[in-house]
Every structure is written in C-alpha cells, then in structure tokens.
Scaffold this active site. Structure first.
Site, mmCIF file in Angstrom:
data_model
loop_
_atom_site.group_PDB
_atom_site.id
_atom_site.type_symbol
_atom_site.label_atom_id
_atom_site.label_comp_id
_atom_site.label_asym_id
_atom_site.label_seq_id
_atom_site.Cartn_x
_atom_site.Cartn_y
_atom_site.Cartn_z
ATOM 1 N N HIS A 1 0.809 -1.220 0.000
ATOM 2 C CA HIS A 1 0.000 0.000 0.000
ATOM 3 C C HIS A 1 0.845 1.274 0.000
ATOM 4 O O HIS A 1 0.321 2.360 -0.230
ATOM 5 C CB HIS A 1 -0.935 0.013 1.208
ATOM 6 C CG HIS A 1 -0.232 0.346 2.488
ATOM 7 N ND1 HIS A 1 0.622 -0.531 3.121
ATOM 8 C CD2 HIS A 1 -0.236 1.477 3.226
ATOM 9 C CE1 HIS A 1 1.112 0.049 4.205
ATOM 10 N NE2 HIS A 1 0.614 1.263 4.293
ATOM 11 N N HIS B 1 1.420 6.776 -0.570
ATOM 12 C CA HIS B 1 0.634 5.944 0.356
ATOM 13 C C HIS B 1 -0.773 5.801 -0.206
ATOM 14 O O HIS B 1 -1.569 6.727 -0.120
ATOM 15 C CB HIS B 1 0.616 6.617 1.734
ATOM 16 C CG HIS B 1 0.052 5.768 2.817
ATOM 17 N ND1 HIS B 1 -1.295 5.527 2.939
ATOM 18 C CD2 HIS B 1 0.662 5.090 3.820
ATOM 19 C CE1 HIS B 1 -1.498 4.745 3.988
ATOM 20 N NE2 HIS B 1 -0.321 4.471 4.531
#
Length: 160
Positions: free
Chosen positions: A66, A81
């Site tokens: 992620h 992110h």
C-alpha cells in the site's frame, strides 16, 4: 570529462495517477492532513494505476504493497501511500509492478490497485504523496484539480 557527475538540484514531480489532485489538508486522516510526516499533495485515482512521478530509485515497498518510498535524483524522499488504513488489507487488491532497489523512470507503472474492492471494504482511496525529508528542499506545489498521469507537473523540489 573528469568523471564528475553533475549534481541535480531541481526535480519536477508529475502526477502519479489519473484522477484528481487535492490539498493534503483535505485528506481525512490527521497524520497526513497535519503534515506530521511531511508536506505534499494527495490524489484520488480514477483507475487505480500508480506511476512513478519522477526518475529515481524505488527504495521501499511495504510488505502490504500500500506504500512505496522513492528517492528522486536530487535526493528528495517521497512516500506514496495508497488509501487510508489500507495496511489492514495486507496486500489484498494491490498488484506491484516493480521492486525495492530498482531504478525507475518517470511514467513507469509501479502499482495497480483494485479501487472498487478497497472502497467496497470501506476504505478511502486518497493517496498522499509526501516529501519526508522536506527540510532540505524548497517546495513549489502547483495548482491542479483534474490530473493525467505523467502529464501535469504537480510539484517542484529545489535542493536548498
């Protein structure tokens, strides 16, 4: 001529996604919105594809895919992110297209994300792009709303 490498002082970052650029303060997560991790911008991806915003090195890939760490050619350290609290998905819905330690070029496809799956599981898809060593740089964040990957310059970083 003498083997000296020219030091790169300035780097321009392009949009890493197709979609919309938003102000970091508008991300519904206080750690990002308050710039605790550093200044930057955020994006809402329309297709889940994440491209490199610059030439550099992919230095970190979180095991859950992620989040990615990129070091630009002028030494700036970026954190991409994807999503908020998406670490909890443990990699589900994330397909990595590169690996840590690789040289990358602006526009290289780094990650594909199943944004429908993520949203259906109740997670936000806001993607902050943070400069984690910002004290060493002057930042110029450009005004954008809708963005196309690899087309709009969204930020300039000049080494102090």
């Amino acid at each position: 001529m003498f083997g000296f490498k020219k030091k790169i002082k300035s780097v321009e970052l392009v949009s890493p996604v197709n979609g919309k650029m938003i102000c970091l303060k508008d991300v519904p997560d206080k750690v990002f919105a308050s710039e605790m991790m550093g200044p930057g911008v955020a994006f809402i991806s329309s297709d889940g594809k994440v491209y490199s915003p610059c030439d550099g090195e992919l230095v970190t890939v979180f095991p859950t895919k992620h989040a990615l760490g990129i070091k630009t050619n002028n030494g700036a350290e970026l954190l991409l992110h994807f999503g908020l609290d998406t670490v909890n998905l443990e990699g589900e819905g994330f397909t990595l297209h590169s690996e840590a330690g690789r040289r990358i070029k602006q526009g290289d496809l780094l990650l594909e994300v199943d944004i429908e799956l993520i949203q259906n599981k109740g997670y936000k898809i806001d993607m902050p792009m943070i400069i984690t060593n910002s004290s060493e740089y002057s930042l110029n964040i450009h005004e954008c709303s809708d963005v196309l990957a690899n087309q709009e310059i969204v930020m300039s970083l000049d080494k102090k």
